[in-house]
Design a protein around this motif. Structure first.
Motif, PDB file in Angstrom:
ATOM      1  N   PHE A 150       0.685  -1.302  -0.016  1.00 30.09           N
ATOM      2  CA  PHE A 150      -0.204   0.026  -0.051  1.00 30.09           C
ATOM      3  C   PHE A 150       0.929   1.299   0.080  1.00 30.09           C
ATOM      4  O   PHE A 150       0.685   2.360  -0.819  1.00 30.09           O
ATOM      5  CB  PHE A 150      -1.036  -0.109   1.258  1.00 30.09           C
ATOM      6  CG  PHE A 150      -1.799   1.158   1.329  1.00 30.09           C
ATOM      7  CD1 PHE A 150      -2.874   1.474   0.692  1.00 30.09           C
ATOM      8  CD2 PHE A 150      -1.280   2.479   2.375  1.00 30.09           C
ATOM      9  CE1 PHE A 150      -3.732   2.482   0.620  1.00 30.09           C
ATOM     10  CE2 PHE A 150      -2.058   3.191   2.207  1.00 30.09           C
ATOM     11  CZ  PHE A 150      -3.484   3.381   1.489  1.00 30.09           C
ATOM     12  N   LEU A 151       1.967   1.219   0.939  1.00 24.38           N
ATOM     13  CA  LEU A 151       2.769   2.405   0.933  1.00 24.38           C
ATOM     14  C   LEU A 151       3.615   2.635  -0.654  1.00 24.38           C
ATOM     15  O   LEU A 151       3.706   3.714  -0.904  1.00 24.38           O
ATOM     16  CB  LEU A 151       3.664   2.312   1.800  1.00 24.38           C
ATOM     17  CG  LEU A 151       3.194   2.115   3.451  1.00 24.38           C
ATOM     18  CD1 LEU A 151       4.304   1.978   4.716  1.00 24.38           C
ATOM     19  CD2 LEU A 151       2.498   3.704   3.569  1.00 24.38           C
ATOM     20  N   ALA A 152       4.028   1.489  -0.898  1.00 19.71           N
ATOM     21  CA  ALA A 152       4.508   1.541  -2.275  1.00 19.71           C
ATOM     22  C   ALA A 152       3.587   2.135  -3.374  1.00 19.71           C
ATOM     23  O   ALA A 152       3.915   2.922  -4.493  1.00 19.71           O
ATOM     24  CB  ALA A 152       4.964   0.294  -2.983  1.00 19.71           C
ATOM     25  N   GLY A 153       2.481   1.626  -3.456  1.00 18.70           N
ATOM     26  CA  GLY A 153       1.164   2.675  -4.076  1.00 18.70           C
ATOM     27  C   GLY A 153       1.186   3.994  -3.969  1.00 18.70           C
ATOM     28  O   GLY A 153       0.839   4.433  -5.055  1.00 18.70           O
ATOM     29  N   LEU A 154       1.354   4.505  -2.641  1.00 22.31           N
ATOM     30  CA  LEU A 154       1.172   5.844  -2.475  1.00 22.31           C
ATOM     31  C   LEU A 154       2.455   6.526  -3.457  1.00 22.31           C
ATOM     32  O   LEU A 154       2.122   7.539  -4.148  1.00 22.31           O
ATOM     33  CB  LEU A 154       1.564   6.301  -1.120  1.00 22.31           C
ATOM     34  CG  LEU A 154       0.303   5.756   0.009  1.00 22.31           C
ATOM     35  CD1 LEU A 154       0.787   6.041   1.136  1.00 22.31           C
ATOM     36  CD2 LEU A 154      -0.734   6.418  -0.556  1.00 22.31           C
ATOM     37  N   ALA A 155       3.601   5.893  -3.344  1.00 19.20           N
ATOM     38  CA  ALA A 155       4.699   6.591  -4.103  1.00 19.20           C
ATOM     39  C   ALA A 155       4.342   6.345  -5.664  1.00 19.20           C
ATOM     40  O   ALA A 155       4.945   7.241  -6.558  1.00 19.20           O
ATOM     41  CB  ALA A 155       5.873   5.860  -3.581  1.00 19.20           C
ATOM     42  N   ALA A 156       3.978   5.233  -6.025  1.00 22.00           N
ATOM     43  CA  ALA A 156       3.724   4.978  -7.435  1.00 22.00           C
ATOM     44  C   ALA A 156       2.618   5.860  -7.916  1.00 22.00           C
ATOM     45  O   ALA A 156       2.869   6.290  -9.190  1.00 22.00           O
ATOM     46  CB  ALA A 156       3.258   3.477  -7.619  1.00 22.00           C
ATOM     47  N   ASP A 310      11.284   8.303  -4.362  1.00 22.05           N
ATOM     48  CA  ASP A 310      10.622   7.750  -3.173  1.00 22.05           C
ATOM     49  C   ASP A 310       9.816   6.463  -3.374  1.00 22.05           C
ATOM     50  O   ASP A 310       9.784   5.567  -2.504  1.00 22.05           O
ATOM     51  CB  ASP A 310       9.481   8.826  -3.358  1.00 22.05           C
ATOM     52  CG  ASP A 310       8.527   8.743  -2.071  1.00 22.05           C
ATOM     53  OD1 ASP A 310       8.820   8.091  -1.039  1.00 22.05           O
ATOM     54  OD2 ASP A 310       7.164   8.829  -1.968  1.00 22.05           O
ATOM     55  N   LEU A 311       9.696   6.164  -4.695  1.00 17.11           N
ATOM     56  CA  LEU A 311       8.936   4.818  -4.908  1.00 17.11           C
ATOM     57  C   LEU A 311      10.029   3.653  -4.748  1.00 17.11           C
ATOM     58  O   LEU A 311       9.903   2.552  -4.189  1.00 17.11           O
ATOM     59  CB  LEU A 311       8.518   4.740  -6.388  1.00 17.11           C
ATOM     60  CG  LEU A 311       7.943   3.308  -6.985  1.00 17.11           C
ATOM     61  CD1 LEU A 311       6.917   2.822  -6.079  1.00 17.11           C
ATOM     62  CD2 LEU A 311       7.413   3.635  -8.521  1.00 17.11           C
ATOM     63  N   VAL A 312      11.574   3.952  -5.194  1.00 15.80           N
ATOM     64  CA  VAL A 312      12.475   3.269  -5.171  1.00 15.80           C
ATOM     65  C   VAL A 312      12.928   2.968  -3.712  1.00 15.80           C
ATOM     66  O   VAL A 312      12.978   1.648  -3.343  1.00 15.80           O
ATOM     67  CB  VAL A 312      13.898   3.563  -5.945  1.00 15.80           C
ATOM     68  CG1 VAL A 312      14.978   2.649  -5.723  1.00 15.80           C
ATOM     69  CG2 VAL A 312      13.673   3.553  -7.514  1.00 15.80           C
ATOM     70  N   GLY A 313      12.768   3.972  -2.843  1.00 11.26           N
ATOM     71  CA  GLY A 313      12.996   3.648  -1.540  1.00 11.26           C
ATOM     72  C   GLY A 313      11.922   2.940  -0.710  1.00 11.26           C
ATOM     73  O   GLY A 313      12.317   2.175   0.507  1.00 11.26           O
ATOM     74  N   ARG A 314      10.829   2.914  -0.992  1.00 12.35           N
ATOM     75  CA  ARG A 314       9.542   2.086  -0.478  1.00 12.35           C
ATOM     76  C   ARG A 314       9.696   0.627  -0.862  1.00 12.35           C
ATOM     77  O   ARG A 314       9.170  -0.058  -0.211  1.00 12.35           O
ATOM     78  CB  ARG A 314       8.436   2.791  -0.861  1.00 12.35           C
ATOM     79  CG  ARG A 314       7.971   4.070  -0.423  1.00 12.35           C
ATOM     80  CD  ARG A 314       6.668   4.643  -0.563  1.00 12.35           C
ATOM     81  NE  ARG A 314       6.809   6.040  -0.313  1.00 12.35           N
ATOM     82  CZ  ARG A 314       5.893   6.449   0.574  1.00 12.35           C
ATOM     83  NH1 ARG A 314       4.770   5.747   0.799  1.00 12.35           N
ATOM     84  NH2 ARG A 314       5.747   7.550   0.720  1.00 12.35           N
ATOM     85  N   TYR A 315      10.596   0.332  -1.930  1.00 12.49           N
ATOM     86  CA  TYR A 315      10.591  -1.182  -2.177  1.00 12.49           C
ATOM     87  C   TYR A 315      12.065  -1.690  -1.719  1.00 12.49           C
ATOM     88  O   TYR A 315      12.174  -2.956  -1.429  1.00 12.49           O
ATOM     89  CB  TYR A 315      10.936  -1.326  -3.737  1.00 12.49           C
ATOM     90  CG  TYR A 315       9.429  -1.585  -4.253  1.00 12.49           C
ATOM     91  CD1 TYR A 315       8.633  -2.699  -4.106  1.00 12.49           C
ATOM     92  CD2 TYR A 315       8.830  -0.524  -4.611  1.00 12.49           C
ATOM     93  CE1 TYR A 315       7.392  -2.891  -4.564  1.00 12.49           C
ATOM     94  CE2 TYR A 315       7.456  -0.611  -5.510  1.00 12.49           C
ATOM     95  CZ  TYR A 315       6.841  -1.969  -5.111  1.00 12.49           C
ATOM     96  OH  TYR A 315       5.547  -1.923  -5.721  1.00 12.49           O
ATOM     97  N   VAL A 316      13.048  -0.806  -1.388  1.00 17.45           N
ATOM     98  CA  VAL A 316      14.267  -1.388  -0.639  1.00 17.45           C
ATOM     99  C   VAL A 316      13.923  -2.171   0.683  1.00 17.45           C
ATOM    100  O   VAL A 316      14.782  -3.368   0.899  1.00 17.45           O
ATOM    101  CB  VAL A 316      15.219  -0.110  -0.262  1.00 17.45           C
ATOM    102  CG1 VAL A 316      16.567  -0.786   0.325  1.00 17.45           C
ATOM    103  CG2 VAL A 316      15.735   0.127  -1.965  1.00 17.45           C
TER     104      VAL A 316
END
Length: 418
Positions: A150-156, A310-316
């Motif tokens: 969900f948090l990754a979706g926010l950045a996406a 931001d999106l990349v950081g949420r997947y690390v």
């Protein structure tokens, strides 16, 4: 016994379907607002005297933090299903209202149109308070994997809107009519996607077997907020059968005061992260970008760099070895980001666009990384009602940090010609 739930616990498709829906719902949570934020160059053209980037942002955050203050206080008695459906419906109707307003005024500026945009921005803030707190509180009672998705979706949502904005700017050029066509396209897409999110949350998400399991387990632990969602999905609680379903660890009941005392460091971490981020993004970009070889593409490129980073950081943090788990380390890192303020100031005056792009990537990456690390680890070892309460409290501190950051954003205007 609900055989569909048993199937989900032995078949990973239930989990992956839930992850995909969480990601889409995360996009929908911020798509309407990011669409308004990304076409700020159009609003700057229509309302050059009103500083639209700063004004609509602070209105958005004011309504978000105000509504959250009430929702956090009453979160234990709220119907999460109604809360989230109301928020997503507000996003869809608000996006449609932007289209109607623009068509009704034929794209003319003026104080009347600007007030209309501000009202819609306030509606988006109200929707954000309902959805962000509701979804994070709900998902906190399930598994950190759903929260991360969900948090990754926010950045996406930010990355997608930035990409679409660059495409529309190239396709429609930089004329007033071109900017307007791009804005109309943005909100047509936003209104349609938000309607899809309403349908996903109403009819798809509650029927996913693994989601029904977690909600059934939450009700057994005393959670009252998800009863309507569980009933809508037709689920009943059963025991987990494999590692895809994580059994909760039962501890004593904690009230909001206890939770704040235990997790005050994480609340401060999130607050400082978002104060710093929103004291720079997006106001600094539209007020202090100066003149560079990228011309009027410069601010859009910086926004795109922030959103992608931001999106990349949420997947690390998906890689366990790269996820920071030390609460002290998270707090120190968040406070260390304050050094970015003088770095941006100096780079804005003396640096080249390459240095600014690099700084923006650091800002976006650290924002996404720290957000996921804090939220996905905060609710471990708590009962479902406490997880929901803590999730809402953390969202409140995120929103509070955004509000203070947006207010500080005005400091970049000191000494400038208003």
């Amino acid at each position: 016994m609900d055989t569909s739930i048993v199937a989900a616990t032995t078949n990973p498709k239930g989990k992956y379907c839930a992850l995909a829906v969480c990601w889409l719902l995360g996009i929908g949570c911020l798509l309407a607002w990011n669409s308004m934020l990304t076409i700020v160059d159009y609003y700057a053209y229509l309302f050059p005297r009103y500083h639209p980037s700063n004004i609509i942002t602070i209105i958005y955050q004011s309504f978000a933090i105000g509504a959250l203050s009430v929702l956090v206080h009453k979160e234990a008695r709220l119907n999460t299903r109604r809360r989230n459906l109301f928020g997503y419906s507000l996003f869809s109707l608000g996006s449609l209202a932007v289209l109607v307003l623009d068509l009704a005024t034929s794209g003319r500026g003026g104080i009347g149109s600007f007030i209309g945009v501000c009202v819609i921005s306030a509606a988006f803030g109200l929707g954000d308070a309902h959805v962000l707190g509701g979804m994070i509180g709900d998902l906190s009672m399930m598994t950190p994997k759903f929260l991360q998705s969900f948090l990754a979706g926010l950045a996406a949502s930010g990355a997608l809107t930035s990409g679409l904005r660059l495409v529309t700017k190239a396709a429609f050029k930089n004329s007033r009519d071109g900017l307007r066509k791009g804005a109309i396209l943005f909100f047509a897409v936003s209104a349609s996607f938000e309607l899809v999110c309403v349908l996903l949350y109403a009819f798809v998400f509650p029927r996913i077997p693994i989601v029904k399991y977690y909600r059934g387990e939450a009700i057994l632990q005393g959670a009252e907020t998800v009863a309507a969602d569980l009933a809508a999905g037709g689920g009943t609680q059963v025991a987990p059968t494999n590692q895809d379903v994580e059994a909760p660890r039962y501890v004593r009941r904690l009230n909001k005061r206890d939770l704040m005392l235990l997790y005050s460091d994480l609340a401060v971490t999130l607050f400082s992260v978002y104060v710093l981020t929103f004291s720079i993004f997006p106001g600094f970009l539209s007020e202090d970008t100066g003149k560079h070889s990228l011309g009027d593409w410069y601010a859009l490129v910086l926004i795109a760099v922030f959103n992608v980073s931001d999106l990349v950081g949420r997947y690390v943090p998906v890689v366990k070895k790269l996820k920071m788990k030390s609460r002290r380390g998270l707090l120190i890192t968040s406070l260390g980001r304050l050094l970015l303020i003088p770095a941006f100031n100096i780079t804005g005056i003396y640096g080249s666009q390459g240095w600014m792009i690099s700084l923006m990537s650091v800002l976006g990456f650290s924002n996404g990384y720290l957000t996921v690390c804090v939220i996905t680890s905060a609710t471990h070892d708590l009962l479902a009602p406490e997880q929901n309460a803590l999730g809402n409290l953390l969202v409140f501190f995120i929103s509070g940090g955004m509000f203070v950051g947006v207010a500080c954003d005005w400091l970049w205007l000191i000494g400038k010609d208003w």
